[in-house]
Write a protein that holds these residues in place. Structure first.
Motif, PDB file in Angstrom:
ATOM      1  N   GLN A 149     -38.037 -15.705  82.513  1.00 58.25           N
ATOM      2  CA  GLN A 149     -37.618 -16.830  83.338  1.00 58.25           C
ATOM      3  C   GLN A 149     -37.478 -18.100  82.518  1.00 58.25           C
ATOM      4  O   GLN A 149     -36.536 -18.879  82.712  1.00 58.25           O
ATOM      5  CB  GLN A 149     -38.619 -17.018  84.486  1.00 58.25           C
ATOM      6  CG  GLN A 149     -38.523 -15.915  85.529  1.00 58.25           C
ATOM      7  CD  GLN A 149     -39.678 -15.926  86.508  1.00 58.25           C
ATOM      8  OE1 GLN A 149     -40.719 -16.540  86.280  1.00 58.25           O
ATOM      9  NE2 GLN A 149     -39.513 -15.215  87.615  1.00 58.25           N
ATOM     10  N   VAL A 150     -38.378 -18.329  81.579  1.00 55.68           N
ATOM     11  CA  VAL A 150     -38.283 -19.521  80.738  1.00 55.68           C
ATOM     12  C   VAL A 150     -37.065 -19.427  79.819  1.00 55.68           C
ATOM     13  O   VAL A 150     -36.344 -20.413  79.611  1.00 55.68           O
ATOM     14  CB  VAL A 150     -39.580 -19.716  79.925  1.00 55.68           C
ATOM     15  CG1 VAL A 150     -39.408 -20.821  78.892  1.00 55.68           C
ATOM     16  CG2 VAL A 150     -40.735 -20.056  80.857  1.00 55.68           C
ATOM     17  N   GLY A 167     -34.067 -20.104  81.926  1.00 50.93           N
ATOM     18  CA  GLY A 167     -34.094 -21.505  82.329  1.00 50.93           C
ATOM     19  C   GLY A 167     -33.645 -22.409  81.196  1.00 50.93           C
ATOM     20  O   GLY A 167     -32.887 -23.360  81.408  1.00 50.93           O
ATOM     21  N   ALA A 168     -34.102 -22.126  79.980  1.00 51.84           N
ATOM     22  CA  ALA A 168     -33.694 -22.929  78.828  1.00 51.84           C
ATOM     23  C   ALA A 168     -32.195 -22.813  78.588  1.00 51.84           C
ATOM     24  O   ALA A 168     -31.528 -23.798  78.256  1.00 51.84           O
ATOM     25  CB  ALA A 168     -34.470 -22.486  77.583  1.00 51.84           C
ATOM     26  N   SER A 190     -38.785 -22.746  85.519  1.00 52.22           N
ATOM     27  CA  SER A 190     -40.036 -23.051  84.826  1.00 52.22           C
ATOM     28  C   SER A 190     -41.202 -23.049  85.804  1.00 52.22           C
ATOM     29  O   SER A 190     -42.308 -22.600  85.472  1.00 52.22           O
ATOM     30  CB  SER A 190     -39.936 -24.403  84.118  1.00 52.22           C
ATOM     31  OG  SER A 190     -39.880 -25.479  85.044  1.00 52.22           O
ATOM     32  N   ARG A 191     -40.966 -23.530  87.027  1.00 51.33           N
ATOM     33  CA  ARG A 191     -42.020 -23.519  88.042  1.00 51.33           C
ATOM     34  C   ARG A 191     -42.380 -22.080  88.433  1.00 51.33           C
ATOM     35  O   ARG A 191     -43.557 -21.749  88.620  1.00 51.33           O
ATOM     36  CB  ARG A 191     -41.563 -24.295  89.263  1.00 51.33           C
ATOM     37  CG  ARG A 191     -41.619 -25.805  89.094  1.00 51.33           C
ATOM     38  CD  ARG A 191     -43.041 -26.267  88.869  1.00 51.33           C
ATOM     39  NE  ARG A 191     -43.175 -27.711  89.024  1.00 51.33           N
ATOM     40  CZ  ARG A 191     -44.313 -28.356  88.846  1.00 51.33           C
ATOM     41  NH1 ARG A 191     -45.414 -27.692  88.505  1.00 51.33           N
ATOM     42  NH2 ARG A 191     -44.370 -29.663  88.991  1.00 51.33           N
ATOM     43  N   ALA A 233     -43.096 -23.080  79.173  1.00 50.64           N
ATOM     44  CA  ALA A 233     -42.630 -23.401  80.520  1.00 50.64           C
ATOM     45  C   ALA A 233     -42.863 -24.871  80.840  1.00 50.64           C
ATOM     46  O   ALA A 233     -42.028 -25.530  81.473  1.00 50.64           O
ATOM     47  CB  ALA A 233     -43.346 -22.517  81.547  1.00 50.64           C
ATOM     48  N   LEU A 272     -40.224 -26.825  79.024  1.00 57.68           N
ATOM     49  CA  LEU A 272     -38.935 -26.700  79.705  1.00 57.68           C
ATOM     50  C   LEU A 272     -38.910 -27.582  80.947  1.00 57.68           C
ATOM     51  O   LEU A 272     -37.916 -28.279  81.207  1.00 57.68           O
ATOM     52  CB  LEU A 272     -38.677 -25.240  80.091  1.00 57.68           C
ATOM     53  CG  LEU A 272     -37.428 -24.980  80.928  1.00 57.68           C
ATOM     54  CD1 LEU A 272     -36.162 -25.404  80.198  1.00 57.68           C
ATOM     55  CD2 LEU A 272     -37.347 -23.502  81.322  1.00 57.68           C
ATOM     56  N   ALA A 273     -39.979 -27.572  81.709  1.00 58.76           N
ATOM     57  CA  ALA A 273     -40.040 -28.409  82.911  1.00 58.76           C
ATOM     58  C   ALA A 273     -39.938 -29.884  82.546  1.00 58.76           C
ATOM     59  O   ALA A 273     -39.197 -30.646  83.179  1.00 58.76           O
ATOM     60  CB  ALA A 273     -41.343 -28.133  83.671  1.00 58.76           C
ATOM     61  N   SER A 302     -36.428 -30.779  81.414  1.00 60.73           N
ATOM     62  CA  SER A 302     -35.506 -30.794  82.550  1.00 60.73           C
ATOM     63  C   SER A 302     -35.683 -32.069  83.361  1.00 60.73           C
ATOM     64  O   SER A 302     -34.704 -32.675  83.809  1.00 60.73           O
ATOM     65  CB  SER A 302     -35.749 -29.566  83.442  1.00 60.73           C
ATOM     66  OG  SER A 302     -35.529 -28.370  82.713  1.00 60.73           O
TER      67      SER A 302
END
Length: 578
Positions: free
Chosen positions: A281-282, A285-286, A301-302, A314, A317-318, A321
């Motif tokens: 997921q990370v 997301g990235a 990230s969540r 994560a 990344l959060a 973002s």
């Protein structure tokens, strides 16, 4: 679709947890993460909310747009309590609960059986409970369109690995590995799955494919790969992997310590299938963030943090973002949750310094960078970043000193590059130390002879001083050929032509520069000067007025006002000959 209906406004450079190949990025660019996520007829407007819920609903939506996840969750939760059957309110409350990391997001997700984000979250909850068959069933229900067709197979493979079926998981991923577009990221996950499944030689083989497809230095790849190689009997190669990734990348070198190497060689960076799902997921997301989707990246990230709390990639990344969306204070708060003992702590500190400076807390940022420079005496990045910050703040003498220290450190490890000399030259030129600045620019050109930025800055500086105009023209023609859409380079070339007295070509080139950079005060002023020189006085004054209206630097305002009042007393060409 919830992710579309959340009104999050749409930039710090991020260390991506994985380096994704250009083919994958191109696919991600053309599609949202999940398609068709909304239940029913599609998103409703705020006007569809019931009257009793209208106030908290609007307050919650506004808080969502400001990335205030706590307030959004509270307000939208209140709206849902007032009307629990309103599907749009339910979707918004669920999304806010996910973004705020609330445990009741799972309860809300169960009320949204057709919502794909809800199923993604519930799949994670099933995985944490060890219900791997249900996890796989939920993941297979995700639509195989958009970029979900890339994320879904990874997550399904991790579900199969969690059930203990390593062979099936690898068989699922094998066709994607054979497809060169996806080989790097899929091969890395296959390596982790094989490693968890007790197949060290297969894991090492997949890892080598991932390394071969890596486009950029990558600390996370080294953390994952070192242990895989060690368990395959290739510990020396695992040690060298850190050196390969750190070579020429000062950020990574700061994080690579003997303790980090030892931990990576002896353990697993991904120790379970749920951690593998978070990793996937990370990574995606990235990739989405790099293609202009910070809201989707934040959501992923969540979700990853629900599977793997305190997972530093994560959290990074959060934070990045949030920073992309200009929510600097919330990005900083996110970074402050990364433990100081985490291997990424030095990189987090660099990011924190950038955010502090962006918030006007420059003294704190400076103190943090100086502390990093002292605690990492061989690291280039802390002092280079300090130089950038001081230069931006107009402290040119201090900035040039910081760049000097950065260059000394870079020379010591043989990693000196043109950007440091270029930045030092700018600081020195702005500090009135032209001879030293010119020497720094020449050193930068010696390392990068065709670097358009350096060619432009040095040649324009000569033109401003009325020096070396023929050489400046040749350099700028080369820079313009390399970067034909750069209005600043076109302006510099036009200015040199004007200083040389080639008026027709100067006007033509400066008009092109204004087309490319229409809101640049200096470029508009130069075009006004050219118009005046050829007798087009009305047009000249128009350009000067426009330059004055475009908020020029404080020292330029009086000069523009004088030109509007008196015109040019001396032509640019004549002043260059003095």
């Amino acid at each position: 679709m919830l992710w579309k209906s959340l009104a999050m406004p749409p930039t710090l450079h991020c260390m991506m947890p994985f380096s994704l190949e250009p083919g994958l990025r191109a696919v991600l660019l053309t599609a949202a993460l999940l398609a068709g996520c909304a239940a029913g007829d599609g998103p409703r407007t705020a006007g569809d909310a019931p009257r009793g819920a209208f106030g908290p609903y609007l307050a919650g939506r506004f808080a969502s747009s400001e990335a205030d996840s706590a307030m959004a969750a509270a307000q939208l939760g209140e709206a849902l309590r007032q009307d629990p059957d309103q599907i749009e309110v339910l979707q918004q409350a669920f999304g806010a609960a996910v973004m705020n990391g609330q445990s009741d997001a799972t309860r809300l997700a169960r009320r949204l059986p057709e919502d794909q984000l809800a199923n993604l979250l519930l799949a994670g909850a099933d995985a944490q409970a060890g219900r791997w068959d249900r996890t796989e069933q939920r993941l297979r229900s995700l639509p195989r369109r958009g970029s979900a067709q890339l994320l879904q197979p990874l997550l399904v493979a991790w579900a199969q690995a969690g059930r203990g079926d390593t062979a099936q998981a690898l068989a699922l991923l094998r066709p994607f590995i054979e497809d060169g577009r996806l080989r790097g990221v899929i091969a890395l996950h296959a390596a982790m799955i094989a490693d968890l499944g007790g197949q060290p030689q297969d894991a090492a083989r997949y890892l080598r494919l991932a390394i071969a497809d890596t486009q950029e230095p990558n600390l996370r790849l080294a953390q994952i790969g070192a242990g895989i190689l060690a368990r395959a009997g290739q510990e020396a190669q695992g040690v060298r992997l850190f050196d390969v990734m750190a070579r020429g990348n000062d950020d990574i070198a700061m994080a690579v310590t003997p303790a980090l190497r030892q931990k990576a060689l002896q353990g697993r960076a991904v120790a379970s299938a749920t951690e593998g799902m978070a990793e996937a997921q990370v990574a995606f997301g990235a990739a989405l963030r790099s293609q202009g989707g910070p809201d989707l990246a934040l959501m992923l990230s969540r979700l990853a943090l629900r599977l793997r709390p305190d997972f530093a990639p994560a959290l990074l990344l959060a934070a990045d973002s949030l920073a992309d969306q200009k929510h600097t204070d919330r990005a900083l708060a996110m970074l402050e949750t990364v433990p100081e003992r985490d291997p990424l702590a030095p990189l987090v500190a660099l990011r924190r310094a950038s955010l502090l400076d962006a918030m006007g807390r420059t003294a704190e940022a400076e103190a943090l960078l100086r502390h990093l420079a002292q605690s990492h005496p061989q690291a280039v990045q802390p002092v280079a970043q300090l130089g950038d910050m001081l230069r931006t703040r107009g402290r040119f003498g201090e900035a040039s000193a910081a760049y000097g220290e950065a260059l000394a450190r870079a020379r010591a490890d043989g990693s000196v590059g043109w950007p440091l000399y270029y930045a030092q030259g700018i600081a020195m030129e702005r500090d009135g130390r032209w001879t030293e600045a010119e020497a720094s620019f020449r050193r930068a050109l010696a390392l990068a002879p065709d670097q358009p930025s350096v060619l432009n800055y040095l040649a324009y500086s000569w033109a401003e001083r009325g020096e070396r105009l023929p050489e400046a023209k040749r350099m700028l023609e080369r820079a313009a050929a390399l970067r034909p859409q750069d209005g600043n380079i076109a302006d510099s070339l036009g200015w040199v032509l004007l200083r040389q007295g080639d008026l027709p070509k100067a006007v033509q080139t400066l008009e092109r520069a204004v087309e490319l950079e229409s809101r640049n005060s200096t470029i508009n002023e130069h075009l006004g000067d050219a118009y005046w020189a050829v007798g087009r006085r009305t047009e000249a004054r128009y350009q000067w007025r426009r330059a004055l209206d475009l908020a020029p630097a404080s020292e330029d305002g009086p000069r523009l006002s004088a030109k509007l009042r008196d015109g040019l007393q001396t032509s640019p060409a004549a002043s260059a000959m003095r």
